[in-house]
Structure formats: C-alpha cells, structure tokens
Design a protein around this motif. Structure first.
Motif, PDB file in Angstrom:
ATOM      1  N   ASN A 214       0.848  -1.194   0.000  1.00 44.45           N
ATOM      2  CA  ASN A 214       0.000   0.000   0.000  1.00 44.45           C
ATOM      3  C   ASN A 214       0.887   1.249   0.000  1.00 44.45           C
ATOM      4  O   ASN A 214       1.720   1.419   0.870  1.00 44.45           O
ATOM      5  CB  ASN A 214      -0.877  -0.054   1.257  1.00 44.45           C
ATOM      6  CG  ASN A 214      -1.862   1.081   1.312  1.00 44.45           C
ATOM      7  OD1 ASN A 214      -1.720   2.077   0.600  1.00 44.45           O
ATOM      8  ND2 ASN A 214      -2.860   0.916   2.143  1.00 44.45           N
TER       9      ASN A 214
ATOM     10  N   LEU B  83       0.582   4.197   0.810  1.00 48.75           N
ATOM     11  CA  LEU B  83       0.577   4.987   2.051  1.00 48.75           C
ATOM     12  C   LEU B  83       1.678   4.532   2.985  1.00 48.75           C
ATOM     13  O   LEU B  83       2.183   5.290   3.797  1.00 48.75           O
ATOM     14  CB  LEU B  83      -0.744   4.772   2.787  1.00 48.75           C
ATOM     15  CG  LEU B  83      -1.856   5.746   2.564  1.00 48.75           C
ATOM     16  CD1 LEU B  83      -3.051   5.321   3.377  1.00 48.75           C
ATOM     17  CD2 LEU B  83      -1.412   7.129   2.973  1.00 48.75           C
TER      18      LEU B  83
ATOM     19  N   LEU C 264      -0.950  11.728   4.830  1.00 49.51           N
ATOM     20  CA  LEU C 264      -2.338  11.633   4.372  1.00 49.51           C
ATOM     21  C   LEU C 264      -2.752  12.835   3.525  1.00 49.51           C
ATOM     22  O   LEU C 264      -3.783  12.804   2.876  1.00 49.51           O
ATOM     23  CB  LEU C 264      -3.295  11.466   5.557  1.00 49.51           C
ATOM     24  CG  LEU C 264      -3.126  10.163   6.343  1.00 49.51           C
ATOM     25  CD1 LEU C 264      -4.179  10.048   7.429  1.00 49.51           C
ATOM     26  CD2 LEU C 264      -3.186   8.949   5.431  1.00 49.51           C
TER      27      LEU C 264
ATOM     28  N   TRP D  52      -3.777  15.901   4.210  1.00 53.91           N
ATOM     29  CA  TRP D  52      -4.690  16.979   4.552  1.00 53.91           C
ATOM     30  C   TRP D  52      -4.337  17.673   5.849  1.00 53.91           C
ATOM     31  O   TRP D  52      -5.123  18.425   6.404  1.00 53.91           O
ATOM     32  CB  TRP D  52      -6.165  16.627   4.463  1.00 53.91           C
ATOM     33  CG  TRP D  52      -6.563  15.216   4.703  1.00 53.91           C
ATOM     34  CD1 TRP D  52      -6.144  14.142   4.001  1.00 53.91           C
ATOM     35  CD2 TRP D  52      -7.442  14.733   5.697  1.00 53.91           C
ATOM     36  NE1 TRP D  52      -6.728  13.013   4.505  1.00 53.91           N
ATOM     37  CE2 TRP D  52      -7.536  13.340   5.537  1.00 53.91           C
ATOM     38  CE3 TRP D  52      -8.194  15.335   6.705  1.00 53.91           C
ATOM     39  CZ2 TRP D  52      -8.319  12.542   6.339  1.00 53.91           C
ATOM     40  CZ3 TRP D  52      -8.989  14.533   7.503  1.00 53.91           C
ATOM     41  CH2 TRP D  52      -9.039  13.155   7.317  1.00 53.91           C
TER      42      TRP D  52
ATOM     43  N   LYS E 286       1.667  14.494  -6.830  1.00 52.74           N
ATOM     44  CA  LYS E 286       0.528  13.578  -6.886  1.00 52.74           C
ATOM     45  C   LYS E 286       1.075  12.332  -7.546  1.00 52.74           C
ATOM     46  O   LYS E 286       1.365  12.333  -8.735  1.00 52.74           O
ATOM     47  CB  LYS E 286      -0.574  14.220  -7.732  1.00 52.74           C
ATOM     48  CG  LYS E 286      -1.898  13.533  -7.627  1.00 52.74           C
ATOM     49  CD  LYS E 286      -2.475  13.779  -6.285  1.00 52.74           C
ATOM     50  CE  LYS E 286      -3.977  13.861  -6.275  1.00 52.74           C
ATOM     51  NZ  LYS E 286      -4.437  14.240  -4.943  1.00 52.74           N
TER      52      LYS E 286
ATOM     53  N   VAL F 109      -3.323   6.102  -6.304  1.00 50.58           N
ATOM     54  CA  VAL F 109      -2.909   7.494  -6.329  1.00 50.58           C
ATOM     55  C   VAL F 109      -2.629   7.971  -4.906  1.00 50.58           C
ATOM     56  O   VAL F 109      -3.348   7.628  -3.976  1.00 50.58           O
ATOM     57  CB  VAL F 109      -4.015   8.367  -6.958  1.00 50.58           C
ATOM     58  CG1 VAL F 109      -3.605   9.826  -6.980  1.00 50.58           C
ATOM     59  CG2 VAL F 109      -4.326   7.885  -8.345  1.00 50.58           C
ATOM     60  N   MET F 110      -1.562   8.753  -4.758  1.00 49.42           N
ATOM     61  CA  MET F 110      -1.163   9.219  -3.435  1.00 49.42           C
ATOM     62  C   MET F 110      -0.798  10.692  -3.484  1.00 49.42           C
ATOM     63  O   MET F 110      -0.154  11.126  -4.412  1.00 49.42           O
ATOM     64  CB  MET F 110       0.101   8.477  -3.002  1.00 49.42           C
ATOM     65  CG  MET F 110      -0.146   7.187  -2.308  1.00 49.42           C
ATOM     66  SD  MET F 110      -0.618   7.485  -0.627  1.00 49.42           S
ATOM     67  CE  MET F 110       0.628   8.670  -0.179  1.00 49.42           C
ATOM     68  N   THR F 111      -1.192  11.417  -2.468  1.00 45.43           N
ATOM     69  CA  THR F 111      -0.824  12.822  -2.381  1.00 45.43           C
ATOM     70  C   THR F 111       0.413  12.961  -1.512  1.00 45.43           C
ATOM     71  O   THR F 111       0.434  12.469  -0.392  1.00 45.43           O
ATOM     72  CB  THR F 111      -1.972  13.608  -1.730  1.00 45.43           C
ATOM     73  OG1 THR F 111      -3.148  13.384  -2.488  1.00 45.43           O
ATOM     74  CG2 THR F 111      -1.666  15.084  -1.692  1.00 45.43           C
TER      75      THR F 111
ATOM     76  N   GLY G 231      -4.710  18.683  -4.790  1.00 50.47           N
ATOM     77  CA  GLY G 231      -5.999  18.005  -4.841  1.00 50.47           C
ATOM     78  C   GLY G 231      -6.121  17.290  -6.156  1.00 50.47           C
ATOM     79  O   GLY G 231      -5.266  16.491  -6.527  1.00 50.47           O
TER      80      GLY G 231
ATOM     81  N   ARG H 224      -4.577  22.562  -1.768  1.00 49.60           N
ATOM     82  CA  ARG H 224      -4.890  22.799  -0.363  1.00 49.60           C
ATOM     83  C   ARG H 224      -3.663  23.447   0.270  1.00 49.60           C
ATOM     84  O   ARG H 224      -2.577  22.875   0.253  1.00 49.60           O
ATOM     85  CB  ARG H 224      -5.214  21.481   0.333  1.00 49.60           C
ATOM     86  CG  ARG H 224      -5.554  21.653   1.783  1.00 49.60           C
ATOM     87  CD  ARG H 224      -5.887  20.331   2.426  1.00 49.60           C
ATOM     88  NE  ARG H 224      -7.283  19.979   2.254  1.00 49.60           N
ATOM     89  CZ  ARG H 224      -7.724  18.787   1.897  1.00 49.60           C
ATOM     90  NH1 ARG H 224      -6.882  17.840   1.632  1.00 49.60           N
ATOM     91  NH2 ARG H 224      -9.006  18.545   1.797  1.00 49.60           N
TER      92      ARG H 224
END
Lengths: 665, 170
Positions: free
Chosen positions: A172, A174, A244, A246, A578, A587-589, A606, A617
């Motif tokens: 994963n 993340l 994450l 945000w 991104k 897809v990962m930020t 975003g 953001r």
C-alpha cells in the motif's frame, strides 16, 4: 513431476516457519519449567528461565529475518510477500513491508515480546531467582498464546502453490514511507513492553510480594514501555500529518485510540508506582493498573487485528482470528483479575496521608487519566456495540472526544503543577502558596497576553491553553530554582529522576501550547490554481511557478513547483506531488511542508481540473512542531528517570532463603 | 450492622452512584454526538430530517460529477442501486474519488433534497469499499429482488452487486 515443478523454489521460508514452531515449543518450556520450579522450589528449574528466554528470542528473530529475506529476494511463492510487495519496491520498503499487514505485524509483535524477555533476563541480576522465574514464566505464557495465534490463523510463511505469481501485488503506497518503517515497531515495543510490567505484577501477586522492592523493579520497565508508546504515538501522528495529505495530526480514529488508551493508563501506572515505591501505598491499585494497561494493549491488538473495525459483520462471517484474540484477551484479563481477586485482599497498604499531600494529587492524576481512557474506550466501542445490536451504522465525531478529553487534560495539567511540588504525607496551603504564588499570578497574565499579541483579540481557548501551559512550565522551573537554591550550575547534580520529571512535565506543557495554537490559529484554504497564479494566506504568498512530471522508482508523479514569499521576501520553494504507483495504479498525495519551529507551511495537491489548473490545499499551521517536540521532551524525561542510579544499585545479589520460603509458602 | 461495614457500604454506594452518573452523562453526550449512516433509499424516502448531520454514501453515479467553472465546488450523485441522492461539496476531493467508486459524505440535507457535504471520504485503497456503502448496496439489492419476485431483477442492480464482489477486500 513435483520436484521438477518446485525445483526452482527455495526452501528458506520453511526454515522461517520451522524457527517459529521451535519458538513455540521453547515458549511452552519457558512457561512450564520455571513456574514448576517455583512450585517445587527447584532452583535448577527456575534457573532455566533465562536461557529459555534467550532461545525463544533467537528463534523468533531467525523467523523474522527469514521473512524479511523472502521480501528482499522477492519470493512471491510466499502469499504474504506476494500480496504486500513488488519487485520494483525499493529495498528499505521491502523490509518494512514485513510489518505492512496482519501476518508480519504479528510476527514482529511476538519477536519483540521475545526481545523484552531477553532484556528482563539480562537486566534483572538483582531480582530474586523465584521472582525472575515467575516473570519469565508468565511472559512465556503470553508468548505461547501469541505464537500459537500466528501459526494457527496468520502464518506469514504460507505459500501460494502450485501457481506462483510472477509479480507481487505491491505494498500500500501509504505505507511506502519512512514513517511506516519506524512507527509500528516503536509502538509495538510499547504495547509489548507493558507485558513485562504485567508479568511483574502478576508474579508479585502470586508470590505475595507486593512491596517497595517490587515497585522499584517495575518502575524502569514501565517507564521504558511508556517511552516507546510515547514515541510510537507521536510518530504515528507525524506520519498521518505529512502522508495523508490533509494536514490533520490526530483524528480520534479507533486505531489511534487503541494506542492512546494504554498510554494514558501506563502514565497513571508510572505515577502510582512512585507512590508504591516511596510510601508503600496504592499497592492493589498499582497492580490493577498494570493489569489494565496490558489488557488495553491486547484490546488494541484485537481491535486492529480482528477486522472488527472494518465491519462487525466481516468479523462475524470470518471470526477465526477475532475469536482467537478475544480468547487470548479473555484468558489474560480473566486470569489476572482472578489472581488479583484472590490475592489482593491480603495486600494491605500501610501509611496515612492527608487530603493535601503528594499522594492525594497523584491519586487525582490517576483518576483523571483513567477517566480519559475510559471515555475514549466508550467512544471507540460504542459504534461497534450499536452495529452489533443491529441498531444502525454510526460514527462518534471527533467533537465528542474533544469535549471529553480537553477538560480532563486541563484539570490534569493544573494538578501536575501542584502535585510535583507538594510534599508526601501532608502539606500546607500556605507553603504551597509561597512556592507557586508567582506561577499562579504569571500564568493567567501570559494566557491573556498571548491571544492579544497573536491576533489582537481575546480567545477563551487560547487563554486557557496557554494559561495552563505557562502554569505548568513556571511551576516546574520554580521547583528547579528552589531545589538548586538559586544556583543553576547545581542542576546537573540534582537526581536524574527529578530532572527527568521536570523535563517530561515541561514536555506536556509544550504539547499543550502546540495543540492550542494549531487548533486556534491554523489557516487553511482550498483554491483553484494554475501556472502563474498566486495565493496569499496570512503573511505568506504562494506562487504557482510550474507543473511537471517526475519519475520515481515505482511511480510516476505530477508535481508543482511553488515559490513561497513571507510578505515579499522569498523564503523557499515547495514541491508537492501527486503520485500514481504503477503496480496497483493507486494514487497518493505527497504534501510539501516548509518547517520552522514556529510554523509549518503545508501545500498539497488536490485533483487536476481543466486547462492545467489544480485544486490546491494550502495551510499555515503555527506551532505545529511543538505538538511533537513536547512528546520528545516527555520521552527524554522518561529516559532520564529510567537511568536514575537508584535502579542500578543491586539490591540483592542472590535470592535469600527466606524470600523463597516466603514465596512458596 | 457493624459501623465499619456501614462506612464501607456507604463508600461503595457512593462509588456505584458516582460511576453510574458518570456513565449516564457520557452516554447521553454520546447520543448527541453520533452521526448515523443513511442510505440513498432512506434519504429518498424522506426518512432523514432536514438540517441534521448525517453520513450518506453510495457509489458515485457515472457521468454525474459536475464541477464549477471557477472554484472548487462540485456536485455529484450517489446511488445504492435503488435510489440516487445529489451531493454538493466545496473543496478538495480525496485521491480515490472516482465515478463508480464507493464514498461516504458527512453533511446535512437541505430543503431541496441535496446533501451539503462538509467532508467526503473515500478510503486510500482502491480495493476498499466503505462497509456502510457495501451494506447499503446489498440491502437495496435485496429489496429490489423481493419487489421483482426475483424473476426480473434489474440488470443494473446486478452489475452493481457484481462490482462490489470484485471490489470486496474482505
């Protein structure tokens, strides 16, 4: 035919499994032999505890290393490797992928338990042999249960035969990050470390020896586990913050709550142990806290590992793992509480203390910490209960946890300030007034001044937050000033545990400052931007310079280059990404963060909009670093206290015959 | 009764009552702070009061995502196979927000039957279906089957449940 088909397969994974089975067998021996030795008063059998603990840890580590090896060489015949790795994954992430999912996490969990066992065997030379035998025996029992769980329900070495996939499913994205390399092992060290304290408590109950010596042995171990928990939780928060995308740093997510509850109880335990050691009080309470703390780490393991959080029904339809952990939890909690119920009434705490005394303040601190832990437990389990009863799907909002947790923390912070300077047995209001008068006057002033300076208008939450933080810092510093009689060069000669306590308490205040400022003065905007656009947030201007593509080892990324200006002075460039990971197309930020001690600038991408524009953001977060800086102070303070020379003095070189007689009576 | 026992009994009573009150208060404040999950069917049937914060979710309907020309406002529809509900949101959508993807939105229903979302969640795993959404879809599918006597279940609800089975991570 078969040998032909499987000829190319290495048998290394089987060695891992074999080592795990061996570890299981050794763990059974580690449980039975020393405890039987204690029962029969057989020194030789008790003496087996140490080598058996070492052997168990060795086998577990071999097993862990083998699994890591399977990841490094891309042995996709192992199901766990095939699901959680990919040949394109960079090697450090292949190794950390070992604990990227359920099976490997459990293996890590038991391996760390083995390591703690060795640590106990090594650093408990001063411990009477029968006590050591009991402690290691109980740890062996816990190990037996969890290794059996791993082997029976979650074998990481299971193969995907006969058809071996040529490529793995990938980790994963993340979790492809430095934070994941370090966060789980640290947190697990904390969880599992509480098993040592638990074993000490149960061993002391069994031996009927709940005395100052027992508290003195338990203290450094509790502190060690607590340090790991502290750092583990902070790492998790930091990782969530930057990974994450945000900018949140605490979500009251059940998994986070599962780690915070044992931390709160362990904190209470550390303080209660101090009373038990110094004053011989709160004995049964301390034992109960040790049991609760470890039970909550087991509960955390159950919540995270059984799948019950994803869905109660998923758990109900495939209950094997959940039921197993629940059974282990039941045996641990039920068994230890049974021993507690049988033995605790015989434990008498002697000594008296007044309402106004250090004991009272520590008791209040304990109660508040437990109330906080209980509220979090309720908020975490409530949705599960409602779902289980078929009354609908609900979630408990973060606001509820804040409403519960914040007032308790405020009271706690106020009490730490008084408690740390108050005296054992009895104290006078007048004396406390003299000691703390200055802090009591200065703290509200600082609290009111801060919002006026920062934003020009009063803000109740900021006044309260900064007020209590200033109170705690001033009270701590005044205490140091008094103890070194105004001569700062004397500070190093004060005891390590005193200095550690001061540092940890200041750490609490620093975290409170960070939380208060971030919660009240963060600025955040989501805007649509394209090349050449500028956006101003607070004092900062963010200029979209260019957009481009980046090629990583196992991903492609869109990236945007920003220039950041403080008013009109260029202070740096930020490049959020991104990423699209090729193996699964996920897809990962990747946020870009500019860090100073007093503010974070946080930019994340975003979604792409038409004409090359992006939703962006942008956040300015004042004092963000203080949240984690405080936890570093707490951990360092704990470390100092742990190495206080008191704990290093060997109390007894060999078990006295009377101790053994007493223990077996 | 022995005076010391009496004292102890009083203490225990006091503790029990104190504990009870504390738990009661906690439970009360919990009931004020929970966000119930509502399916598109429940919302379409008018079971959800206007202005109350709820969580709503389903699959994002293909072709329903409409973005604002200027800002970040976006409107889309979610379905559980039986009913659809429009959701309006202003801000950054999560990475895995896609048409056909299961999402959960936190927000309030307005007078026009649109959910004004303050948060849109799609988990960070393309295999992951929010459990509430999964349940909602299965529920709607079951209801649909019963209504059709199982004979002529609509192909659309079938395809949805198939796609869930393929997506199901558990």
């Amino acid at each position: 035919m078969l040998t032909e088909a499987y000829g190319a397969l290495s048998s290394i994974p089987e060695f891992g499994q074999l080592a795990l089975i061996m570890a299981f067998v050794v763990a059974v021996f580690q449980t039975v032999v020393p405890l039987w030795g204690v029962h029969r008063n057989n020194t030789l059998m008790m003496a087996y505890a140490r080598p058996l603990a070492a052997a168990q840890a060795l086998f577990l580590l071999v097993s862990l290393v083998v699994l890591a090896w399977c990841f490094v060489v891309d042995d996709f015949s192992v199901t766990y490797v095939a699901t959680n790795s990919n040949s394109a994954l960079p090697t450090p992430f292949k190794i950390s992928a070992v604990w990227g999912a359920h099976e490997g996490s459990l293996l890590l969990w038991v391996a760390l338990l083995g390591c703690w066992g060795v640590a106990v065997a090594l650093f408990s030379r001063s411990l009477p042999l029968d006590m050591l035998a009991r402690v290691l025996g109980i740890m062996g029992l816990i190990s037996t249960g969890f290794i059996l769980f791993t082997l029976e329900t979650s074998n990481p070495f299971a193969r995907t035969l006969p058809s071996v996939p040529s490529e793995g499913g990938d980790l994963n994205p993340l979790l492809q990050d430095f934070g994941l390399i370090v966060h789980p092992p640290t947190l697990y060290m904390g969880y599992v470390g509480l098993s040592v304290v638990f074993s000490f408590a149960v061993a002391a109950l069994l031996g009927g020896r709940l005395d100052a010596a027992w508290a003195r042995w338990s203290r450094p171990w509790t502190t060690a586990a607590w340090i790991f928990l502290t750092i583990g939780i902070a790492l998790g928060s930091w990782w969530a913050y930057y990974e994450l995308g945000w900018g949140g740093w605490w979500f009251w997510d059940p998994v986070e709550n599962a780690s915070l509850m044992p931390w709160l109880v362990a904190t209470a335990l550390m303080h209660s142990l101090a009373v038990t050691e110094k004053r011989g009080l709160f004995k049964s309470w301390t034992v109960l806290l040790a049991i609760i703390a470890f039970s909550l780490s087991l509960l955390g393991t159950f919540l995270v590992r059984s799948g019950v959080l994803t869905s109660v029904h998923a758990f109900a339809s495939d209950p094997e793992r959940g039921v197993f952990v629940l059974a282990l939890l039941g045996i641990c909690v039920g068994g230890s509480l049974l021993i507690y119920a049988l033995k605790a009434p015989t434990v008498a705490s002697v000594g008296r203390y007044d309402w106004l005394s250090r004991e009272s303040f520590l008791l209040m601190n304990n109660l508040l910490l437990l109330v906080a832990a209980f509220a979090i437990l309720l908020g975490t389990l409530y949705p599960l209960l409602i779902d289980f009863l078929g009354m609908g799907k609900i979630s408990v909002g973060a606001s509820w946890f804040n409403v519960m947790f914040v007032p308790v923390s405020v009271m706690l912070t106020l009490i730490i300030g008084i408690g740390a300077v108050s005296r054992w047995k009895t104290d006078q209001t007048k004396r406390l007034g003299r000691e703390l008068g200055l802090a009591a006057v200065a703290a509200p002033v600082l609290g009111i001044a801060t919002p006026l300076i920062v934003s020009g208008e009063l803000n109740g939450q900021v006044i309260l937050g900064i007020g209590i933080a200033s109170w705690l810092i001033l009270a701590s510093l005044l205490d140091v000033w008094k103890k070194c009689r105004g001569q700062l060069q004397r500070i190093p000669s004060l005891s390590l545990s005193f200095n550690g306590m001061i540092l940890a308490h200041i750490g609490v205040a620093v975290t409170v400052v960070g939380v208060t400022m971030v919660a009240n003065y963060s600025q955040e905007e989501s805007v649509r931007m394209s090349v050449g656009d500028s956006h101003t947030l607070g004092d900062y201007r963010f200029e979209f310079v260019e957009a481009g593509q980046i090629r990583g080892p196992n991903y492609h990324a869109d990236a945007i280059r920003f220039r950041v200006y403080d008013n009109d002075r260029l202070i740096g460039e930020l490049m959020p990404e991104k990423r699209r990971y090729t193996a699964r197309g996920s897809v990962m930020t990747e946020a870009a963060i500019d860090v100073t001690l007093f503010r974070d600038l946080y930019v994340s991408m975003g979604e792409p909009l038409e004409n090359g524009a992006w939703g962006m953001r942008i956040q300015v977060k004042p004092f963000m670093r203080w949240v984690w800086l405080g936890t570093i102070f707490m951990a360092l303070g704990g470390l100092m206290a742990m190495f206080d020379k008191r704990y290093r003095q060997p109390r007894r070189s060999a078990p006295s015959p009377s101790a053994i007689a007493e223990a077996t009576a | 009764m022995h005076p010391q026992r009496k004292k102890r009994l009083k203490l225990i009573l006091f503790l029990v009552i104190g504990f009870g009150v504390a738990v009661g208060l906690l439970m009360y404040s919990l009931s004020q702070n929970i966000n119930l999950f509502q399916t598109p069917t429940q919302i379409a049937n008018g079971e959800v009061p206007v202005g109350r914060t709820i969580r709503a979710g389903g699959l994002v309907v293909d072709g329903s995502v409409q973005r604002d020309e200027e800002g970040l406002a976006v409107t889309f529809q979610v379905t559980d196979g039986a009913a659809t509900v429009p959701i309006h949101y202003e801000g950054i959508l999560p990475d895995l927000f896609r048409e056909g993807q299961g999402i959960v939105a936190l927000g309030k229903l307005d007078e026009h039957g649109v959910i004004q979302a303050s948060e849109v969640l799609a988990k960070h795993d393309e295999n992951y279906m929010p459990p509430e959404v999964q349940d909602a879809l299965e529920q709607a599918h079951e209801d649909g089957k019963q209504a059709m006597q199982g004979a002529s279940a609509t192909s659309s609800s079938y395809s949805i449940s198939e796609s869930i089975k393929n997506d199901g991570a558990y």
